[in-house]
Design an enzyme around this catalytic site. Structure first.
Site, PDB file in Angstrom:
ATOM      1  N   SER A 157     -11.062  -0.983  -0.122  1.00  0.00           N
ATOM      2  CA  SER A 157      -9.757  -0.899   0.531  1.00  0.00           C
ATOM      3  C   SER A 157      -9.867  -1.155   2.019  1.00  0.00           C
ATOM      4  CB  SER A 157      -9.140   0.490   0.320  1.00  0.00           C
ATOM      5  OG  SER A 157      -8.615   0.639  -0.961  1.00  0.00           O
ATOM      6  N   HIS A 162      -3.674   6.204   3.689  1.00  0.00           N
ATOM      7  CA  HIS A 162      -4.379   5.012   3.207  1.00  0.00           C
ATOM      8  C   HIS A 162      -3.735   3.738   3.754  1.00  0.00           C
ATOM      9  CE1 HIS A 162      -5.824   1.971   0.297  1.00  0.00           C
ATOM     10  NE2 HIS A 162      -6.862   2.774   0.121  1.00  0.00           N
ATOM     11  N   ASP A 205       0.853  -1.186   0.000  1.00  0.00           N
ATOM     12  CA  ASP A 205       0.000   0.000   0.000  1.00  0.00           C
ATOM     13  C   ASP A 205       0.891   1.238   0.000  1.00  0.00           C
ATOM     14  OD1 ASP A 205      -2.246   1.904   0.902  1.00  0.00           O
ATOM     15  OD2 ASP A 205      -3.268  -0.016   0.831  1.00  0.00           O
TER      16      ASP A 205
END
Length: 734
Positions: A512, A179, A122
């Protein structure tokens, strides 16, 4: 066995066509011939010299963009232009009944994942040395950390393709946009009491495997445009490093939109990398994408990947709007400001009494004369599915000195905090009720109360509007998604650079967010059953999933028309960790099965050989894709009777006896032989055949049913999806 090495040369090829264009190629060179790195590099130069015609051109084309891949593969030479991927963006675990309250549950059995390593590919995380510095600066708010064993970053592909553009990203393992931090904390975050977001959703935050370790691989980068991108080359390299480092599970929350690349194509870096991980016994959990609710939008569709859809959970954020006629409408918001007492309420529309033009569409609020918005609560309507529409509408009303905005939209989209300004979401029905009230009186008014947190009944579970849907556009006979998990308004740690940062946390929505929920559970399952294959683990979570929500109510799928959810919305259903730990039977597979799949769908011998690192010659006639031993049956083109084979492995009591229960799709006959499966100490695997025959005489859409094997203790359920196609390969639009 000597560990093989993929040598991937990221070569700069200049195409002279008026202007030079930089391209990136991933070149698989097969097994390493030299242990000395200088000899390896020299062999690369020699190869490029023979292709490009000069030693200088060979050196310039490769330096410094050379990646050495360490996973055990043996690829034929191939090349492909680089592909970029998109990131797919407290109550969760209680909702899933994934708690440690019972002494024998999976969390306690595994010591909450202690000693497990979850690899996350990620934008990396706020941890390691960078985390220590940030914690000194921001205090205890960053306590929702994960236990890191290492973090790395890969940016060669991004740098070659996009260049080193000016942007705020950290060229290091440190996370910029939050994220990766959010994903890692969801999978394996530690216990953090009294966590909340803007005062909402208060409780103890934790991950699915709170004592597991995280190995972070940064392959996704924040750009100056505000977007985040992940190059195929960086993803493949990151996955390769994770394999080499010995992670137990991989969680990957990125993907791309249709049209999809073939699973054997290096442009699908996730599929290629995941194949090698699964071949090493590492389950790979991927986000299914955020292109819903349209059908055929699911991504990360390779059958060796566990693909995850997103659902809501039994938590909402009701915000009460009281109209001047004493009618109360309940919207949704993340507003924690003061009460807005009775204030003039307006819907900007032409009344015929003015020469001015007014705009009630949310995207056009800024076009209204200031006096229409000033010191008022504004109602607007939008067809947009983006949460940014709410933010923009709120911003426009703020600039015109308004006091609040009520956005009427399709339900099921992400909420936005609007930075302390009251912006509320309602559906079209409630929006129309408010509009009719406005039109019914000369002095419409409304008051708004701060948002509350509602947990449990009567909040229902729904597949999120944004969650990508099946059927699979590459191989319709492969059911995708496999499983669903909460992915709406998930509260977890984030970076201070996150737009919605609040004391170390943010609420995010997307597949996600649902993928690491499943990754945390998969890690625990691997701890309980260390010898299970990735396919067996996938089977366990699919066949034991909830097809109703935990309260027993049906699960709906949000979209333009809300409907009952089906396997193309949520796969097997919503993940159930406790039942998955004891599934009774599993549908197992290995590399040989995946090779048969690749042959069955028509890939060439050379392309399959290139992927699997083993010379492959497909049989003639080809095997049937319908016989791939999946925990599902999907028949996309039924015209004549077909017979399908499945094999189950008993992982329950030795003397188990199972009988089938069939819920046939509408208009379809389904029979199973034998009618009983009897296991003993010498018989752990048994095969059965499923005969499927349609009664329809026209092309139909998909109808859904199920096949359950039960021993009165375990119910091993697989979804059955059948489409009749009398006329094959037919686009039906009439």
């Amino acid at each position: 066995m000597t560990r093989a090495l993929i040598l991937v040369a990221i070569c700069l090829m200049l195409t002279l066509n008026n202007a030079a264009e930089t391209k990136v190629h991933i070149v698989y060179l097969g097994e390493k011939q030299h242990d000395d790195p200088d000899s390896v590099t020299e062999s690369h130069h020699q190869m490029l010299w023979s292709i490009l015609g000069s030693k200088e051109a060979a050196h310039d084309s490769m330096t410094p963009w050379l990646l050495s891949f360490r996973s055990q593969t043996n690829q034929f030479p191939s090349e492909s232009t680089l592909r970029f991927y998109e990131l797919q963006t407290t109550r969760t675990w209680d909702y899933l009944q994934h708690t440690s309250k019972h002494p024998k549950n999976i969390l306690n059995q595994t010591n909450m994942g202690d000693q497990l390593i979850i690899g996350v590919v990620d934008s990396v995380t706020l941890n390691w040395f960078g985390f220590i510095l940030l914690k000194q600066e921001y205090g205890q708010s960053l306590n929702h950390s994960v236990t890191m064993v290492l973090d790395q970053y890969q940016n060669v592909g991004k740098e070659v393709q996009l260049g080193h553009a000016e942007n705020p990203e950290y060229i290091s393992p440190r996370d910029f946009d939050g994220h990766g931090t959010h994903v890692a904390a969801t999978a394996a975050g530690s216990f953090v009491p009294d966590t909340n977001y803007l005062g909402l959703g208060r409780g103890t935050a934790r991950g699915g495997a709170p004592r597991a370790r995280i190995a972070m691989y940064k392959a996704c980068w924040h750009l100056v445009t505000g977007a985040t991108t992940c190059s195929a080359a960086d993803l493949v390299k990151a996955i390769d490093e994770a394999i080499h480092d010995g992670v137990d599970v991989l969680s990957i929350s990125n993907g791309f939109s249709v049209p999809l690349f073939p699973e054997v194509d290096t442009q699908d870096g996730v599929a290629v990398g995941a194949f090698h991980a699964v071949a090493k016994g590492i389950p790979v959990v991927c986000a299914g994408g955020n292109a819903g609710p349209s059908s055929q939008t699911i991504s990360n569709t390779a059958p060796w990947i566990i693909t995850v859809a997103a659902t809501t959970q039994d938590r909402s954020f009701p915000t009460f709007i009281t109209l001047g006629n004493n009618v109360t409408v309940v919207g949704q918001a993340l507003y924690q400001g003061p009460d807005i007492d009775f204030t003039e309420l307006v819907y900007p529309e032409d009344s015929g009494a003015s020469n001015e033009t007014f705009y009630g569409v949310c995207e056009d609020l800024a076009k209204n004369p200031a006096h229409i918005i000033e010191e008022k609560i504004v109602l607007c309507f939008t067809k947009s599915t983006s949460y940014s529409t709410m933010i923009q509408a709120a911003s426009d009303v703020v600039k015109l000195d308004g006091y609040g905005v009520i956005v009427a939209r399709n339900p099921g989209h992400q909420l936005s905090p609007c930075f302390g300004f009251p912006c509320l979401a309602v559906d079209y029905e409630l929006g129309t009720d408010i509009l009719f009230y406005i039109r019914s009186t000369r002095s419409p008014v409304a008051k708004i109360q701060p948002t509350r947190t509602l947990v449990g009944l009567p909040v229902a579970t729904k597949v999120a509007t944004f969650s990508s849907r099946g059927p699979n556009s590459i191989s319709p006979a492969i059911l995708k998604p496999d499983i669903a998990a909460p992915g709406v308004n998930i509260l977890a740690a984030t970076s201070p650079n996150d737009t919605f940062y609040d004391k170390g946390f943010a609420m995010k929505s997307g597949t996600s967010m649902s993928a690491p929920v499943v990754a945390g559970i998969v890690a625990l399952l691997k701890s309980v059953h260390p010898h299970w294959s990735p396919a067996a683990i996938r089977s366990a979570i699919v066949t034991t999933a909830w097809r109703t929500d935990p309260s027993g109510e049906p699960i709906f799928a949000d979209g333009s028309n809300r409907k009952l959810a089906d396997p193309f919305d949520y796969g097997g259903g919503v993940v159930n960790s406790e039942k998955a730990a004891n599934p009774g039977l599993v549908y197992d597979m290995g590399v040989k099965d995946y090779i048969l799949y690749l042959c069955s769908v028509g890939y060439t011998d050379s392309s399959i050989t290139g992927l699997v690192s083993k010379k492959t010659v497909c049989a003639n006639p080809k095997p049937s894709v319908l016989d791939l031993n999946l925990p599902s049956i999907t028949i996309p083109n039924l015209a004549k009777e077909v017979t399908i084979t499945r094999t189950v492995t008993n992982v329950g009591p030795v003397g188990s006896v199972y009988k089938p229960v069939i819920e046939a799709p509408m208009g379809v006959n389904v029979t199973v032989t034998p009618s009983t499966l009897v296991f003993n100490a010498y018989t752990r695997k048994l095969s059965f055949k499923v005969r499927v025959l349609t009664n329809h005489i026209v092309n139909t859409g998909y109808y859904f049913g199920s096949l359950t094997w039960t021993d009165s203790v375990h119910n091993v359920v697989i979804p059955v999806s059948v489409r009749t196609q009398i006329m094959q390969r037919y686009y039906d639009e009439n």
